[in-house]
Design a protein around this motif. Structure first.
Motif: not given
Lengths: 298, 283
Positions: B232-237, B63-65
């Motif tokens: 992918a994913s992000t922190l917010t998602s 998520f961070i990346s």
């Protein structure tokens, strides 16, 4: 390459990219409006959404968005005006003022999802207000307040110094100068800024998912007693807003016409924001003319 | 007197809000690390996010990346466009260029993020699916949506910076016989670079914290992406999707709060960067 040729190429590229941005906006608005407008009808705007069947509307969501906006502005305008005037007129330059300015800056750059999570922790759970309109309004206050402070402060700073000095020369108190000399001159800018910030609040979703909730109870629109549970005016009921609704049907919508509903709701949302923009311009000028005896605008 | 007390209270409220915000998010965010259920190193560098497995692992690196990747890509796409738009407004056709682009920028920044997400989902994703390998949803879609969202931020800051440049700098360059592009590339851009970078950092801060639009188009797979067209994913998602489905106080829930803490720390870093750039700009 000759400098003249490089100049020509660079200019063409710059113009191309600038016009590309215009094209992106036109494409975006055109797409949203064309896709959405033919789905918008009076029925769509007033009826309640359907879970699984087709043909649902966005009536309660639209009402919730507007009502939440009113509640938020009721809280943020007095607070924002107070803090903004303090920053512009009373705060002496120094460590404390710098610190407050830093706070306003940090608060306004916090992601709205953090604001929503904080609201979930503090308002929804700790103060036990639950998923409700009032929780949403308070969370939006955290989100909108720094903006209001900045708008007010800037509006006060643009008032010509001579106006203030004239007030002092007449022997007025500082408070009197602020309320009767500076505020009327600054008000059009403040109103314009407030309406623009209202547009932002209206479209905000991430901060509301965890505070105002993602569902709307069955509302009885003939019951206007704010203490009844099914009354639309009750501030302690959960409320899904238009923006949250769009997110929800796009992520987990089950109705067969979910994509049309999303298109229609997006069009409504964008039209509302456009209206806020127009209103901000028009209203600012109108107030300016009313309050400041000036017949011409710049 | 009453007015003054009231105004001081308003300011005090601001301080209380921010202090409690930092306190609550931080105390929740470090709960897992203090109780020893998750190690800081495992959280920050672990590549496996499997909270429901038999031996749960809470690696948030995917998520961070993902967050950093979409943010950087969005900034890379949006910055040249925005700088061109700002140059167009201030240097090429200062009169009608500003009249044309100013409302465009205001409208772009007014469009709500869920609407960007919706358009991304129904235009960009199908387009990517037809032109490139993969499902269409993924890093590229997220970066494209974000880049349009941060265009207005960068453009308006850059345009302000260019407009505040002293006129005589330009005039002396023209007097030396430089063409417009030479003046722009050797005089105007180098002098205003710190201010333009401020805009880029502000745009990146917005992109990093944006939640819903990204969540709608990025696919939300908990892996470190190997290609631009992969989910992918992000922190917010991941926060948006999982926060509602986990119980307060559980290890997963606290891990999500740790991600919120990372977001918050990144906001501080962005604000710090902006402040540093502004200070450099003054000299």
């Amino acid at each position: 390459m000759k400098p003249k040729t490089a100049d020509k190429i660079a200019t063409t590229l710059i113009v191309f990219f600038a016009l590309l941005i215009v094209a992106i906006l036109i494409g975006l608005l055109g797409y949203i409006l064309v896709r959405g407008l033919n789905h918008i009808s009076w029925d769509f705007l007033t009826s309640a959404p359907q879970k699984i069947r087709a043909g649902g509307g966005v009536g309660p969501q639209l009402f919730n968005s507007l009502y939440l906006l009113v509640l938020t502005l009721l809280i943020t305008i007095p607070l924002g005006l107070g803090a903004g005037i303090f920053m512009a007129e009373y705060a002496r330059p120094g460590k404390l003022t710098n610190f407050i300015r830093l706070i306003v800056e940090v608060l306004s750059s916090f992601p709205s999802i953090i604001v929503g999570l904080f609201g979930l922790l503090l308002i929804v759970n700790y103060f036990d207000l639950g998923f409700s309109l009032i929780s949403g309004a308070i969370a939006l206050t955290f989100f909108n307040l720094p903006l209001m402070v900045r708008i007010t402060e800037q509006a006060f700073r643009t008032v010509p110094k001579a106006q203030k000095e004239a007030g002092f020369a007449l022997g007025l108190s500082k408070w009197k100068i602020v309320t009767s000399v500076l505020l009327p001159v600054a008000l059009p800018t403040i109103i314009t800024g407030t309406i623009l910030s209202a547009g932002r609040v209206f479209g905000e979703a991430a901060a509301l998912m965890f505070t105002a909730g993602m569902s709307s109870p069955r509302l009885n629109f003939s019951d206007w007693n704010p203490l009844h549970t099914s009354s639309p005016l009750n501030p302690f009921r959960p409320a899904e807003t238009l923006a949250v609704h769009i997110w929800k049907i796009n992520s987990e919508g089950l109705a067969p016409d979910a994509i049309q509903i999303a298109a229609g709701a997006s069009a409504v949302l964008v039209i509302m924001v456009l209206l806020f923009n127009l209103l901000a311009r028009y209203f600012g000028r109108f107030i300016y003319r009313k309050l400041t005896a000036s017949k011409r605008i710049n | 007197m009453v007015g003054r007390i009231y105004m001081s209270l308003c300011v005090l409220l601001l301080i209380v809000i921010i202090v409690s915000m930092v306190y609550f998010v931080a105390s929740k965010g470090i709960a897992n690390f203090i109780s020893g259920e998750v190690k800081v190193s495992e959280f920050l560098f672990g590549t496996k996010w499997a909270p429901e497995a038999d031996t749960p692992s809470y690696g948030a690196l995917p998520f961070i990346s993902g967050s950093f990747l979409v943010t950087l890509l969005a900034a890379l796409i949006a910055s040249p466009l925005s700088i061109c738009a700002a140059l167009f407004m201030t240097e090429i056709v200062p009169g009608w260029g500003k009249k044309l682009l100013q409302p465009v920028i205001e409208l772009l920044s007014g469009i709500p993020s869920v609407v960007y997400g919706f358009v991304g989902l129904s235009v960009i994703v199908p387009f990517l699916r037809d032109t490139f390998p993969g499902q269409g949803i993924g890093v590229a879609a997220g970066a494209l949506v974000l880049s349009v969202m941060i265009l207005p931020t960068i453009t308006s800051v850059a345009a302000d910076a260019l407009a505040s440049l002293p006129q005589n700098l330009k005039e002396s360059s023209f007097a030396l016989g430089a063409t417009r592009w030479q003046t722009i590339s050797r005089v105007i851009l180098p002098t205003t670079m710190p201010a333009i970078m401020t805009g880029v950092v502000l745009g990146m801060a917005r992109a990093f914290g944006e939640a819903l639009a990204v969540q709608m188009v990025i696919g939300n797979a908990p892996f470190v992406p190997r290609s631009l067209f992969e989910s992918a994913s992000t922190l917010t998602s991941v926060i948006t999707l999982s926060m509602g489905n986990t119980t307060m106080g559980s290890t997963i829930n606290n891990a999500l709060w740790s991600m919120a803490l990372v977001l918050m720390l990144m906001t501080f870093i962005f604000v710090l960067l902006v402040r540093m750039l502004e200070r450099r700009n003054k000299i």
